[in-house]
Enzyme design. Sequence first.
Site, mmCIF file in Angstrom:
data_model
loop_
_atom_site.group_PDB
_atom_site.id
_atom_site.type_symbol
_atom_site.label_atom_id
_atom_site.label_comp_id
_atom_site.label_asym_id
_atom_site.label_seq_id
_atom_site.Cartn_x
_atom_site.Cartn_y
_atom_site.Cartn_z
ATOM 1 N N CYS C 156 -11.711 36.964 -21.446
ATOM 2 C CA CYS C 156 -10.803 37.422 -20.370
ATOM 3 C C CYS C 156 -11.302 37.651 -18.850
ATOM 4 C CB CYS C 156 -10.001 38.783 -20.881
ATOM 5 S SG CYS C 156 -11.078 40.084 -21.033
ATOM 6 N N HIS C 256 -8.101 42.505 -14.608
ATOM 7 C CA HIS C 256 -9.393 42.407 -14.313
ATOM 8 C C HIS C 256 -9.576 41.997 -12.601
ATOM 9 C CE1 HIS C 256 -10.558 43.236 -18.342
ATOM 10 N NE2 HIS C 256 -10.810 41.942 -18.693
#
Lengths: 366, 366, 366, 366
Positions: C156, C256
């Site tokens: 990710c 993120h």
Amino acid sequence: MFEGRQFKVGILGATGTVGQRFISLLEGHPFLVVHALGASPRSAGKPYEKAVNWKLSTPIPSAVRGSVVQECEPQHFSDCAIVFSGLDADVAGEIEMAFRAAELAVFSNSKNHRRDPDVPLIVPLVNPSHLSVIPYQRALHNPPLRKGFIVTNANCSTTGVVVPLAALERQFGPLDACLITTMQAISGGGYPGVSSLDILDNVILGGIVDADPGASGAHSAAAGGAAGHAKTFDMHSAHPLRISASCNRVPVLDGHMATVSVRFSRRPPPSPQQVHEALDAYATEALALGCPSAPNRTIFVHDEPDRPQPRLDRDFQRGAGVSVGRVRQCPVLDIKFVVLANNVCIGAATSSIINAEIALAKGIIN
Amino acid sequence: MFEGRQFKVGILGATGTVGQRFISLLEGHPFLVVHALGASPRSAGKPYEKAVNWKLSTPIPSAVRGSVVQECEPQHFSDCAIVFSGLDADVAGEIEMAFRAAELAVFSNSKNHRRDPDVPLIVPLVNPSHLSVIPYQRALHNPPLRKGFIVTNANCSTTGVVVPLAALERQFGPLDACLITTMQAISGGGYPGVSSLDILDNVILGGIVDADPGASGAHSAAAGGAAGHAKTFDMHSAHPLRISASCNRVPVLDGHMATVSVRFSRRPPPSPQQVHEALDAYATEALALGCPSAPNRTIFVHDEPDRPQPRLDRDFQRGAGVSVGRVRQCPVLDIKFVVLANNVCIGAATSSIINAEIALAKGIIN
Amino acid sequence: MFEGRQFKVGILGATGTVGQRFISLLEGHPFLVVHALGASPRSAGKPYEKAVNWKLSTPIPSAVRGSVVQECEPQHFSDCAIVFSGLDADVAGEIEMAFRAAELAVFSNSKNHRRDPDVPLIVPLVNPSHLSVIPYQRALHNPPLRKGFIVTNANCSTTGVVVPLAALERQFGPLDACLITTMQAISGGGYPGVSSLDILDNVILGGIVDADPGASGAHSAAAGGAAGHAKTFDMHSAHPLRISASCNRVPVLDGHMATVSVRFSRRPPPSPQQVHEALDAYATEALALGCPSAPNRTIFVHDEPDRPQPRLDRDFQRGAGVSVGRVRQCPVLDIKFVVLANNVCIGAATSSIINAEIALAKGIIN
Amino acid sequence: MFEGRQFKVGILGATGTVGQRFISLLEGHPFLVVHALGASPRSAGKPYEKAVNWKLSTPIPSAVRGSVVQECEPQHFSDCAIVFSGLDADVAGEIEMAFRAAELAVFSNSKNHRRDPDVPLIVPLVNPSHLSVIPYQRALHNPPLRKGFIVTNANCSTTGVVVPLAALERQFGPLDACLITTMQAISGGGYPGVSSLDILDNVILGGIVDADPGASGAHSAAAGGAAGHAKTFDMHSAHPLRISASCNRVPVLDGHMATVSVRFSRRPPPSPQQVHEALDAYATEALALGCPSAPNRTIFVHDEPDRPQPRLDRDFQRGAGVSVGRVRQCPVLDIKFVVLANNVCIGAATSSIINAEIALAKGIIN
């Protein structure tokens, strides 16, 4: 009182959250000296600093940094005048009984023995007189004990609330009803405990703590009746106290808040000003006995409308005191206020330590 | 009901927090079309996307992106069938009165006129019948009005609580007492509002909302008595409802939680199961009228012990519905539960929008 | 492209965090229909709504609410044209191989097979051409496969960064060096994952992702060289790309962030304006192929100095797009910027889904 | 060194965030005694405890609780050997000049005079030798001064980074390049500062701090060249240091983190082990001079891969020390590491205090 004397102390569950707090709180204690550290077999044999995943913002006290961790077996603690237990509930029950049977004095923060009828459940700022149950506990043991016993302290969310309730009952007589909503800190859930995915930007509903009269720790400690054969302690035996609680977890690290509404038995009830004064004036036996970990001021009553707050007030009296605010009339019951107590200090390890100090001061520890 | 028709809508305070929410909620509305945007002189003359500091996670609707912001003066809004006000309290009072005097229909989320005796204070899921006050409002105006009026909705922390209270009163008759502790989201404080230094790792005590009977929005909306000459609405005129509230701010973005304990007038009180069913079954006039922003299901009663939670449940019914959980007996009053409502939707802009939809459906807007 | 056709889909690890996301993202998909749910033996046999601890703010899709969960064995999934895996790494390796051996098409979000030389590691917005490895994978299997294969997507934190890097390499040729600091959301740690006691009011240092040339997923996906016998894909075979990353976890739920500084091989390097345009213009094969889950706009380049932000921008393009901001000169390397990608969407389940859509569009799934 | 002597201290901006920190840090100081408190006219005339909205978790020191706040005019501070300024930038410039002109020694945490060529910008753990600029400052004043001067300290995000950079340059010679990404605490934004709606569940991009050689505080303090006529201080005059920084705000109360990658001028560069040792060994003149507020250990280098962390390490050395971790090779530059410094202590008030202690020790304060 204890001039010149030193007492060796053991800590069970020394690498856990509560154990770390015991070690931190006992650093520099005037007469309690950490002597033995107990943890799981996985940690045994290692120096403490290698065994522990230290999570406090103060460093590991240098005196215990290199101490070798032992398994939680009584023979490793035979020199200890006092054993504090911060064990997890899944192992605390058996181990603490083994330590008691080995004639050790156990002050436990675990829940396992809190409801044993012969084990005093003591909130040190409220009902230290219940230590008088210890002779019964020893006598009922098979075989009878000379020195060993277990003393427990209350659940972290209970402790903060019962202190002002006890202050009110001392001054105004028995309460009739009490409605509580808690906003509890995440540290009350242990480590790793509450997942960050559950609590960030959120509130989680917690456990119900409704009390039928006599059953709850909150009630019994507040009212002064922890033990079965100690009915005479209990001013509520004739006046059942109704308690209703709603528990919530909020994104706060340390410090349990609660909103509290109370109804007094006596009519008319006291005024907010009288309640303020009674809380302010509340003094504890622990302080009178000279216990060094007891708060100099038990309850601080804030006048500012925005206090107490967990982050600003949880360290009041090194976390041993209780903060109250917004004392005012309740249109439904009589009086309402908010209370804040540091769940990892007076709500946990600090209570065990003060309980031990009281027991020493009263000569209960041989 | 409104097939084929379109109504032009103006938004006052369009660049503010509430104004942004109005714009976002009205995107794709079947018959309300954003037509005019009003803001401070500082913003006037700029395209909306330049004037606004957009704070929502959905993008600015393309239809308003380039709309030129106007000053909040009635002449710029004369085409609008409906004017929504998300103005700050320091300017809302005057501006809204000027718009009403200019024969505009104002649905305001601001607090300024909530306690005017001739202005209906409407929680759309509770008391839309109070729109019948509007003819009195118009007649009392000097000079009398043909079309203009102001309708307000309740404070964000009140709205969520009164919906289940109204459901209980509809089914079981008047409540006698209600004890509330709120855990309110930071967005209730506006922008910039709550300082991060105050709320991170903390809980802040909020305003007192104690009600002597008849005075509070909570009470009057719940009970159905917003307006002075509307006493007949009020089932509490003979049975004063005692309300006691403790307000707290917690580190949650959106979604006000509250723990609620109630006492019913009728004895014996309903059981938790009956309360559960009454909440579940609560249906609103707004839905019956076909209002597209009204929730299909007004109250969702959770059975899981850990629901509702602000983060998981605040978007129930696009934020227009109310979530209830942990319905159970209260050892002090009769029944207790928790309630969650989205303070920026049903607690604010969504309420204004449903109120306008109801007024259209009832033919109140000429 | 797929008009009228429907493809049955199975989900492994359906009760976990990634599995829940698969189910939520596939709700209303135009041609992928959830058909079989696999989870641990503990969950098998229960209806999904009883087996799962649902953690998303959208409700469980009604179509799967009552579906009975199966064990993760190929025979229960034999009808499925596509199997998505959100399994935990401790079981994913074996199970996915068993499904492949049973001639099933597995699109996995797990890390176990990411570095297998014959398994394509595909960031769908970057290197879908690597699906051409599948025939080799089938041929190398013992016995050779006709239909079965495994496709993985990247970690990710990697995914978000490699999309703009790929856009820059496409336009300006190979990068020479890249320095990255991540600020990763807690959901990247799974559930229960990061303890709230670790992350509240804190930043935690994460794993090192330094790449020697050719070894890292970041590099190989960016550069187009996932598989061993696919050297010709790799524009870096002659120009090793040096990558240095520092990883951090911050108290953010989803999304993120990373700061990125790059040095281009070509001299002089492109200007910030040219970089801005190249990022803006980056179009993907997935979109050209008509994949419904692919973002319409791959990279959004913000001009405002305070964007992107995780909370405001993580839902860009339903979480499938990437947001970039603050493109400017780097006084040490050439250009720097920040990038934000939704770790639970394009950083996880959305990537698997787009990969499957591409494979369908290319006729790779028989 | 200062045995028996006491120095009276004044505090400008005493009711603000930085002022509160000055008062808290000076409680119990061995020779600095808070004597006069200055704040805005709104606060002047009130006892401190009434004028201040105290935001620290330690109580207001009893010695200043009742002190009457003055306006920020030199005549009220004429007894003070030292004046600390925590004034806001919108008023600090003028007031500090007035105090200097009145022959007072001003140690300011405000930014206004940081770039004055004759005002030393001193990070006390780095470049106290720059106090030698003070005679020039006095001489250049019109009329020339005998005692008055201004000394400033650096920005809170700069201070933490330049300490390890200075340690590296002392040991290994000039740096060639430095790439920094900060993760700054909200307290760096002052009070009320960062809105909770902006930072909860979020990261906000901050200001750019790119340095062309010689211009930045980061560079000049690290390199030793704060003042124009002090070129000889600057080892970088022949070796321009390239600095590239990306600034971010994260939901952390106190403690600025930064990831840092450096390139040394010397080839080959030092190894991570050599860097580790150089940081560990870094000793300051402030400590050698016996300054009581200087950290006993300037830089603590952690070996654990998950340290430092803001919450656990920000109080290292009462917030006066700097924590470094994860020293390792950087595949792009030479060496990388993370650094943590307490922005409200060594990043602000503590720096001013140590600067004053140094000036006293060197006999600069008459």
